[in-house]
Design a protein around this motif. Structure first.
Motif, PDB file in Angstrom:
ATOM      1  N   LYS A   1      13.110  -6.624  11.342  1.00  0.00           N
ATOM      2  CA  LYS A   1      12.770  -7.946  10.862  1.00  0.00           C
ATOM      3  C   LYS A   1      13.830  -9.260  11.384  1.00  0.00           C
TER       4      LYS A   1
ATOM      5  N   TYR B   1      -0.342  -8.441  10.113  1.00  0.00           N
ATOM      6  CA  TYR B   1      -0.059  -8.442   7.694  1.00  0.00           C
ATOM      7  C   TYR B   1      -1.301  -8.700   7.292  1.00  0.00           C
TER       8      TYR B   1
ATOM      9  N   PHE C   1       2.427 -13.523  -1.369  1.00  0.00           N
ATOM     10  CA  PHE C   1       3.317 -13.894  -0.674  1.00  0.00           C
ATOM     11  C   PHE C   1       3.486 -13.938   0.270  1.00  0.00           C
TER      12      PHE C   1
ATOM     13  N   ARG D   1      17.157  -0.367   3.964  1.00  0.00           N
ATOM     14  CA  ARG D   1      16.843  -1.568   2.790  1.00  0.00           C
ATOM     15  C   ARG D   1      18.241  -1.692   1.329  1.00  0.00           C
TER      16      ARG D   1
ATOM     17  N   ILE E   1      13.408  -8.368  -1.338  1.00  0.00           N
ATOM     18  CA  ILE E   1      12.004  -8.305  -1.044  1.00  0.00           C
ATOM     19  C   ILE E   1      11.030  -8.691  -0.004  1.00  0.00           C
ATOM     20  N   ASP E   2      11.488 -10.261  -0.089  1.00  0.00           N
ATOM     21  CA  ASP E   2      10.240 -10.844   1.462  1.00  0.00           C
ATOM     22  C   ASP E   2      11.856 -10.629   2.716  1.00  0.00           C
TER      23      ASP E   2
ATOM     24  N   ASN F   1      13.667  -7.803   3.967  1.00  0.00           N
ATOM     25  CA  ASN F   1      13.973  -6.212   3.723  1.00  0.00           C
ATOM     26  C   ASN F   1      14.306  -5.952   4.824  1.00  0.00           C
TER      27      ASN F   1
ATOM     28  N   HIS G   1       9.984  -2.758   8.942  1.00  0.00           N
ATOM     29  CA  HIS G   1       8.974  -2.633   8.273  1.00  0.00           C
ATOM     30  C   HIS G   1       8.948  -1.180   8.516  1.00  0.00           C
TER      31      HIS G   1
HETATM   32  P1  CMP Z   1       6.334  -5.044   4.584  1.00  0.00           P
HETATM   33  O1  CMP Z   1       7.237  -3.169   4.792  1.00  0.00           O
HETATM   34  O2  CMP Z   1       6.898  -5.361   6.051  1.00  0.00           O
HETATM   35  O3  CMP Z   1       4.740  -5.212   4.332  1.00  0.00           O
HETATM   36  C1  CMP Z   1       4.680  -5.734   3.893  1.00  0.00           C
HETATM   37  C2  CMP Z   1       5.943  -7.461   3.433  1.00  0.00           C
HETATM   38  O4  CMP Z   1       5.504  -7.737   2.407  1.00  0.00           O
HETATM   39  C3  CMP Z   1       6.535  -6.293   2.192  1.00  0.00           C
HETATM   40  O5  CMP Z   1       7.626  -5.388   3.548  1.00  0.00           O
HETATM   41  C4  CMP Z   1       7.533  -7.259   2.215  1.00  0.00           C
HETATM   42  O6  CMP Z   1       8.455  -7.504   3.077  1.00  0.00           O
HETATM   43  C5  CMP Z   1       6.847  -8.513   1.917  1.00  0.00           C
HETATM   44  N1  CMP Z   1       6.355  -9.008   0.362  1.00  0.00           N
HETATM   45  C6  CMP Z   1       7.287 -10.141  -0.306  1.00  0.00           C
HETATM   46  N2  CMP Z   1       7.044  -9.898  -1.801  1.00  0.00           N
HETATM   47  C7  CMP Z   1       6.363  -8.400  -1.394  1.00  0.00           C
HETATM   48  C8  CMP Z   1       5.267  -7.840  -3.381  1.00  0.00           C
HETATM   49  N3  CMP Z   1       5.423  -8.435  -4.030  1.00  0.00           N
HETATM   50  N4  CMP Z   1       4.805  -6.794  -2.830  1.00  0.00           N
HETATM   51  C9  CMP Z   1       4.825  -6.189  -0.995  1.00  0.00           C
HETATM   52  N5  CMP Z   1       5.430  -6.881  -0.490  1.00  0.00           N
HETATM   53  C10 CMP Z   1       6.028  -8.325  -0.064  1.00  0.00           C
END
Ligand code: CMP
Length: 150
Positions: free
Chosen positions: A17, A57, A65, A110, A117-118, A120, A123
């Motif tokens: 990312k 997505y 989010f 990670r 979490i945003d 991270n 993927h």
């Molecule tokens: P990713 O595996 O790319 O898939 C969706 C993404 O949404 C996740 O990683 C996170 O980076 C982002 N995301 C942000 N907030 C949340 C949340 N509360 N739960 C799950 N994914 C989240």
């Protein structure tokens, strides 16, 4: 005793990312997978357009989010990768660690590189079915260089 599980050679999609690309962590992250015996079979650097990120997505479009996720994923270049290996979908997810880096096991990508979490770092496809559609989203069959070994 040797395991009797039959090998399941799979391919799975990962995206390094914008946060990890900006930190110059591309090589470091690829190393986590290669040292576990997974082989890189496709790679593409791109800067996702808003419409690409929204489509990729789409499953999350009702989540609170979603806008922030699209904004972040379009904030800078990403590296899109396909890894191949035995049980690759599950193994890639183990190597990445939990979505929330606060919950990610020590030594996972990670835990080592993500800040929230945003943001991270990476993927990874969450199932074999998703892996197939995510790979097709970014790559033509001619852009994938399957290995017969490794
Ligand atoms: P990713 O595996 O790319 O898939 C969706 C993404 O949404 C996740 O990683 C996170 O980076 C982002 N995301 C942000 N907030 C949340 C949340 N509360 N739960 C799950 N994914 C989240």
């Amino acid at each position: 005793m040797a395991s009797t599980r039959t090998q399941s050679i799979e391919q799975t999609l990962t995206i390094i990312k914008p946060d990890a690309v900006a930190q110059n962590m591309i090589g470091n992250i690829i190393e986590y997978f290669e040292r576990e015996g997974l082989s890189l079979v496709a790679a593409k650097m791109t800067h996702l357009k808003e419409s690409d990120a929204e489509r990729f997505y789409a499953i999350h479009k009702e989540r609170a989010f979603f806008r922030e996720l699209v904004e972040f994923m379009t904030s800078g270049p990403v590296l899109i990768l396909v890894f191949q290996g035995d049980n690759a979908v599950v193994r890639v997810r183990e190597i990445m660690g939990a979505t929330d880096p606060a919950k990610a096991a020590p030594g996972t990508i990670r835990a080592d590189f993500a800040t929230s979490i945003d943001r991270n770092a990476i993927h990874g496809s969450d199932s074999l079915k998703t892996a197939k559609s995510e790979i097709e989203f970014f790559f033509t069959p001619q852009e994938i260089f399957s290995r017969t070994q490794g």
